[in-house]
Design an enzyme around this catalytic site. Structure first.
Site, PDB file in Angstrom:
ATOM      1  CB  SER A  43      39.287  42.241  40.184  1.00  0.00           C
ATOM      2  OG  SER A  43      39.690  43.540  39.935  1.00  0.00           O
ATOM      3  CG  ASP A 170      37.200  44.289  37.522  1.00  0.00           C
ATOM      4  OD1 ASP A 170      38.129  44.937  38.023  1.00  0.00           O
ATOM      5  OD2 ASP A 170      36.602  43.370  38.112  1.00  0.00           O
TER       6      ASP A 170
END
Lengths: 279, 329
Positions: A43, A170
């Site tokens: 991320s 993610d």
């Protein structure tokens, strides 16, 4: 050119805005004159790690981020202009897509990052999660920006990214601090975790719903890392004091940098010690 | 399968027919947790009684009902009635939650006009469920999360409903619960499969994982933002369980294959139970196997048939490996 000394693996974790703290950790490497042999990121950790692997120094990345997020009004204007709609459109859950990370990143990220993995100066991997298989996907080839978009496609905020027929979200959902994927490629592994709320304010004040949801997600990320540490641990584990910031506090970039200063000093000491001990 | 000191003492002083003590951990996973009913049926059918039960979220609710002395059959009938035609209102209540949740994330400043978990439990739970932990026939540990400390809280005494309410208090759906000046939420945020909090107290730990199996990689439609949101906490809980199993394993691990269900699919009672039927058989075989080997250990004379059996760990490990291996792609 092969660098002398032990090979260092650097893992930068996910944490949205709190991940801005990674910039200072990269500065620590610059200031010690140490270059990681491999970087893994999840991320926001993937974005910062990729920028560094592409050749940006920690200080340059700091300036880039301040240029993007330092002034809220400018940013909103820029974004709204590109999107051509009201801001509420970004958040609508009635559409299958929310924010398109690929477009957003193409727009915001520096030119140096518009390349493929093999053009990077430091070997780099990004972590994403396969939404349907519920498993980790290590991205290490092809164009960089779609991989970074996938790695930071936080559900409800960003649209999942489809790569090689896999629906990716993610990477924090499976591996918020991905030190384990590079441990076999380095003698010293450094992990930077920005998932935890280190301030630990006890209390009974009922949070607003959005704060409860983002707080709960943070706790879940934190729980994965805590369980992971029980079976495998990095050599250096750094937790910058940024837990008090919200995941969406992008415009507090300067404050986040400030809050990460003690962790930077700590990393420099530990890194120096580890390198001395290893050589 | 390490016997505790206490259990060893028992073996020395009593007849060898003594059975090993079993700890049962029922995990969290929303509607998928309806599958726990089938696992409790296994205990009834085999005539076994857990020495202690640990539960997270929906697992805590079914654990509490069973620990109160209700049979699995009774729990099943009650749940079916609650979620069935007669209680249309409950179904609506649960499904209506989805809409406010959309609004919550749509427009940021929405006040916490959410469901009180205590009120829901008061309505849903059979009256025979104990009011206080002290009234339980089987000791129970309920897992909740301290929101501000970001850590696990295990509740094992005091008013039972408050503890259960805290354990199920999924944010955006329920209001948090305050116990002992701590703001508590869904235990699944820290420990979706709480076998570790009881494994030291029993000979055999059984863990029922309803955090959901994968649908496999490959071609799937792009999830809607809402589907992504509902599934995402599930994926996170799955990841916690996966990491946890790398460091420590229960003696019997049952991965209930109910992956196609969303967290709030409580109305699909029959289908969840049908999907979990193979897991029930699996648990039954595993328990029978582990118990026979334990009894064989305790008995002085081991029959040839019992000793020829393969060690009980094998089958369990295969499903464990599947889960842990998936994380190493």
């Amino acid at each position: 050119m092969s660098a002398p000394g032990p090979r260092i693996g650097l893992a930068l974790g996910g944490g949205s805005a709190r991940g801005f703290a990674h910039v200072l950790m990269l500065e620590a490497f610059d200031e010690l004159g140490v270059k990681p042999a491999v970087i893994a990121g999840t991320s926001m950790g993937a974005i910062c790690g990729a920028a560094y692997a592409a050749g940006l120094s920690g200080a340059e990345l700091r300036h880039e981020l301040i240029a993007i997020f330092g002034k809220r009004r400018q940013f909103l204007k820029r974004l709204a202009g590109k999107l051509g709609g009201g801001f509420s459109n970004l958040w609508s859950l009635r559409f299958p897509s929310v924010l398109d990370n690929v477009t957003l990143f193409e727009m915001l990220l520096p030119d140096a990052m518009r390349c493929s993995f093999d053009a990077l100066r430091i070997p780099f991997v990004a972590i994403a999660a396969d939404f349907y298989a519920i498993e980790q996907v290590v991205l290490d080839r092809g164009p960089l920006i779609p991989a970074l978009a996938a790695s930071s496609a936080l559900p409800t905020l960003a649209r999942p990214v489809v790569l090689d027929g896999r629906v990716l979200i993610d990477g924090g959902y499976v591996n918020p601090v991905p030190y384990d994927v590079i441990m076999d490629r380095a003698e010293i592994t450094v992990a930077v975790d920005v998932t935890g709320d280190t301030r630990r304010r006890p209390g009974v004040k009922v949070p607003r719903t959005l704060a409860a949801v983002t707080g709960a997600t943070q706790i879940l990320f934190h729980s994965i890392t805590r369980e992971k540490l029980k079976s495998i641990a990095p050599d250096i584990f750094i937790r910058p004091e940024v837990g008090g910031f919200g995941a969406l506090d992008y415009f507090k970039v300067q404050e986040i940098f400030h809050a990460a200063e003690p962790a930077k000093a700590n990393l420099k000491i530990k890194l120096h010690q580890a390198i001395t001990a290893a050589s | 399968m390490k016997p505790t000191g206490k259990a060893l003492q028992v073996r020395k002083t009593t007849e060898p027919v003594v059975r090993p003590s079993i700890g049962l951990a029922l995990g969290g996973g929303g509607a998928r947790g309806l599958a726990h009913i089938l696992m409790l049926e296994v205990f009834d059918e085999l005539g076994l009684k857990p020495a202690i039960i640990a539960g997270t979220s929906v697992g805590a609710i079914f654990g509490a009902a069973y620990a109160s002395g209700l049979s699995a059959r009774l729990i099943r009938a009650h749940t079916e009635e609650m979620l069935g035609q007669r209680f249309e209102i409950v179904r609506q209540l649960l499904s209506a939650r989805a809409e406010p949740m959309l609004k919550i994330l749509n427009i940021l400043p929405v006040r916490a006009a959410l469901l009180k978990p205590e009120a829901l439990l008061e309505y849903l739970l059979p009256s025979k469920v104990a009011r206080d932990f002290a009234g339980l026939q089987i000791p129970l540990k309920v897992v909740a999360t301290d929101f501000y400390a970001q850590e696990q809280v295990v509740v094992g005494e005091g008013p039972l409903r408050a503890a259960l309410a805290a354990s199920i208090a999924l944010p955006a759906l329920f209001t948090p619960v305050t116990i002992d000046r701590r703001l508590l939420m869904d235990g699944g945020l820290v420990n979706p499969l709480p076998f570790d909090i009881i494994s030291g107290e029993v000979d055999i730990t059984v863990a029922i994982d309803v955090s959901g199996a994968s649908m496999g990689p490959g071609k799937h439609p792009q999830p809607s933002a809402f589907a992504a949101l509902m599934s995402s906490s599930q994926i996170l809980q799955r990841s916690i369980v996966r990491e946890k199993l790398k460091a420590r394993q229960p003696d019997i691990y049952i991965d209930v294959e109910v992956d196609e269900f969303y967290v709030l699919d409580f109305h699909r009672f029959k289908r969840v139970l049908a999907a979990a039927a193979p897991a029930k058989e699996h648990l039954k075989r595993q328990l029978a196997r582990v118990l026979s080997s334990h009894t064989a250990e305790a008995l002085p004379a081991v029959t040839a048939e019992a000793s020829a059996r393969p060690p009980p760990r094998k089958r369990r490990l295969s499903s464990l490996k599947r889960l842990t291996r998936a994380g190493k792609t």
